[in-house]
Structures are given as structure tokens and as C-alpha cells.
Design a protein around this motif. Sequence first.
Motif, PDB file in Angstrom:
ATOM      1  N   ARG A  62       0.868  -1.177   0.000  1.00  0.00           N
ATOM      2  CA  ARG A  62       0.000   0.000   0.000  1.00  0.00           C
ATOM      3  C   ARG A  62       0.900   1.221   0.000  1.00  0.00           C
ATOM      4  N   VAL A  63       0.708   2.080  -0.994  1.00  0.00           N
ATOM      5  CA  VAL A  63       1.503   3.298  -1.104  1.00  0.00           C
ATOM      6  C   VAL A  63       0.577   4.487  -0.917  1.00  0.00           C
ATOM      7  N   THR A  64       1.014   5.435  -0.123  1.00  0.00           N
ATOM      8  CA  THR A  64       0.277   6.685   0.031  1.00  0.00           C
ATOM      9  C   THR A  64       1.152   7.846  -0.402  1.00  0.00           C
ATOM     10  N   LEU A  65       0.520   8.912  -0.800  1.00  0.00           N
ATOM     11  CA  LEU A  65       1.224  10.109  -1.221  1.00  0.00           C
ATOM     12  C   LEU A  65       0.533  11.320  -0.620  1.00  0.00           C
ATOM     13  N   ASP A  66       1.303  12.125   0.074  1.00  0.00           N
ATOM     14  CA  ASP A  66       0.787  13.369   0.644  1.00  0.00           C
ATOM     15  C   ASP A  66       1.589  14.515   0.043  1.00  0.00           C
ATOM     16  N   THR A  67       1.031  15.128  -0.984  1.00  0.00           N
ATOM     17  CA  THR A  67       1.776  16.174  -1.687  1.00  0.00           C
ATOM     18  C   THR A  67       1.931  17.427  -0.827  1.00  0.00           C
ATOM     19  N   SER A  68       1.038  17.641   0.130  1.00  0.00           N
ATOM     20  CA  SER A  68       1.168  18.820   0.990  1.00  0.00           C
ATOM     21  C   SER A  68       2.366  18.685   1.923  1.00  0.00           C
ATOM     22  N   LYS A  69       2.672  17.454   2.310  1.00  0.00           N
ATOM     23  CA  LYS A  69       3.827  17.192   3.176  1.00  0.00           C
ATOM     24  C   LYS A  69       5.043  16.751   2.381  1.00  0.00           C
ATOM     25  N   LYS A  70       4.868  16.614   1.070  1.00  0.00           N
ATOM     26  CA  LYS A  70       5.950  16.145   0.204  1.00  0.00           C
ATOM     27  C   LYS A  70       6.518  14.819   0.742  1.00  0.00           C
ATOM     28  N   SER A  71       5.634  13.882   0.939  1.00  0.00           N
ATOM     29  CA  SER A  71       6.085  12.590   1.453  1.00  0.00           C
ATOM     30  C   SER A  71       5.217  11.469   0.930  1.00  0.00           C
ATOM     31  N   SER A  72       5.808  10.278   0.921  1.00  0.00           N
ATOM     32  CA  SER A  72       5.116   9.063   0.508  1.00  0.00           C
ATOM     33  C   SER A  72       5.490   7.965   1.486  1.00  0.00           C
ATOM     34  N   SER A  73       4.606   7.004   1.650  1.00  0.00           N
ATOM     35  CA  SER A  73       4.946   5.854   2.475  1.00  0.00           C
ATOM     36  C   SER A  73       4.611   4.581   1.740  1.00  0.00           C
ATOM     37  N   LEU A  74       5.417   3.562   2.003  1.00  0.00           N
ATOM     38  CA  LEU A  74       5.206   2.223   1.458  1.00  0.00           C
ATOM     39  C   LEU A  74       4.950   1.305   2.634  1.00  0.00           C
ATOM     40  N   LEU A  75       3.798   0.673   2.637  1.00  0.00           N
ATOM     41  CA  LEU A  75       3.433  -0.276   3.682  1.00  0.00           C
ATOM     42  C   LEU A  75       3.395  -1.669   3.083  1.00  0.00           C
ATOM     43  N   ILE A  76       4.106  -2.582   3.709  1.00  0.00           N
ATOM     44  CA  ILE A  76       4.042  -3.992   3.333  1.00  0.00           C
ATOM     45  C   ILE A  76       3.321  -4.708   4.472  1.00  0.00           C
TER      46      ILE A  76
END
Lengths: 115, 115
Positions: A62-76
Motif C-alpha cells: 500500500r503506497v500513500t502520497l501526501d503532496t502537501s507534506k511532500k512525502s510518501s509511504s510504502l506499507l508492506i
Amino acid sequence: SQQGEEDPQALSIQEGENATMNCSYKTSINNLQWYRQNSGRGLVHLILIRSNEREKHSGRLRVTLDTSKKSSSLLITASRAADTASYFCATAGSFSQGGSEKLVFGKGTKLTVNP
Amino acid sequence: NAGVTQTPKFQVLKTGQSMTLQCAQDMNHNSMYWYRQDPGMGLRLIYYSASEGTTDKGEVPNGYNVSRLNKREFSLRLESAAPSQTSVYFCASSANSFLTTDTQYFGPGTRLTVL
């Protein structure tokens, strides 16, 4: 050059647990990609998320993207020993002022899943 | 399909020697790339070729030359090897010339040691 920076640098978990890796970047992007590298092998593309997407799934990823925080996370989720690898985010960046953009890779998160 | 192939897999050179790393892809991709990966670092782009007949410098081009021999093949040449060029070299390709969006497909790498 713009470069995604992964956090943490290393992560060790037990099989069955979830693993979360983060990527931060500096300037606006159109998309962000995640790649996996098994020890001694080339990188393998996992997922691409576009700037107008907030979340994307692929199997246990599961990948999320938060452009306001300029960050992404990858969850396995429900990790397995076979998930042991390094994980890299990649974003667009240029190597010189005014230069054309290419894909720039971060330094990666080394994930170890213990059986 | 073999995907992206690289030869050789391992190489040891003495300072000042020259060599060419070979890369070929059988996916009819337009773009090809050469990266180097050093311990604790992400991948750094050396040179790329957005289409047959064109090549451009990446982030760390000094000490290297490239040739896009045809659509399939992209070689990397070290004219006078230096210990600082000890690294693992990866070749990659992507279908189109959208350098920041395309999925990249990587070869298995060449581990080069310069003594």
C-alpha cells in the motif's frame, strides 16, 4: 538535484508484522515510484503513484502520497522473509540548474524480515 | 524474453586499464540508462540514451563514455579506470522516452573492482 530520502535507513521486523517505509522529497512532483532490490540483484519496479492519487494498492503493498507534506509511504502488510530487500523511492529531478528532469533514486531503506 | 542482460558479471581491473561494459535489452525499449551504485548510496545516473542515436550525461559522467550501438545495445566504456570507479554498475531500459514516468527495467549488474 532533487532526491527522495527514505526513512528509516534500516528496519528489522518479525515475519507477519507490517513494515512501513517513508520517502520525503523537496519540490513538486508529477509522480513517485517505489522499487525493490534483493541482495546482489537489479532493482524491480513495484508501484507508481501519480500526484493526483492519494493511495494505491498492489497485493500486500500500500503506497500513500501526501503532496502537501511532500512525502510518501510504502506499507508492506503481513511481511514474509522473502520481503527482505532494500526499497527505494524515485522521483523526478535534475542534476543541474535548468537541466532536463530524470528519475532520481533515494538511498533506500534496508528491510530485514526475520522468520 | 531475457529482459536486460549485462556482461560481464564481475571484473577486476588495474588502475589505468580500460574496459567496456555491455548491455542489451530485448523489449524494444526506446530509452536506456547506466547507473552506478556504491555502498550506502542510491543509484546515480552516469549516462542515458532517450532514443536510438542520442546520448546525454547524467549526474556522474566523468571518466565514462557510452555508445548506443543500436536500439538494443548500450555500452559503457571506462577509458582509464581509477579506484574511485569501483562500484556495481546497472543498466536499465524503459519503453518510452518519458524519463520521469516510465517504469525502468534493470539488468543484474556488473561488479567492478579497480585495484
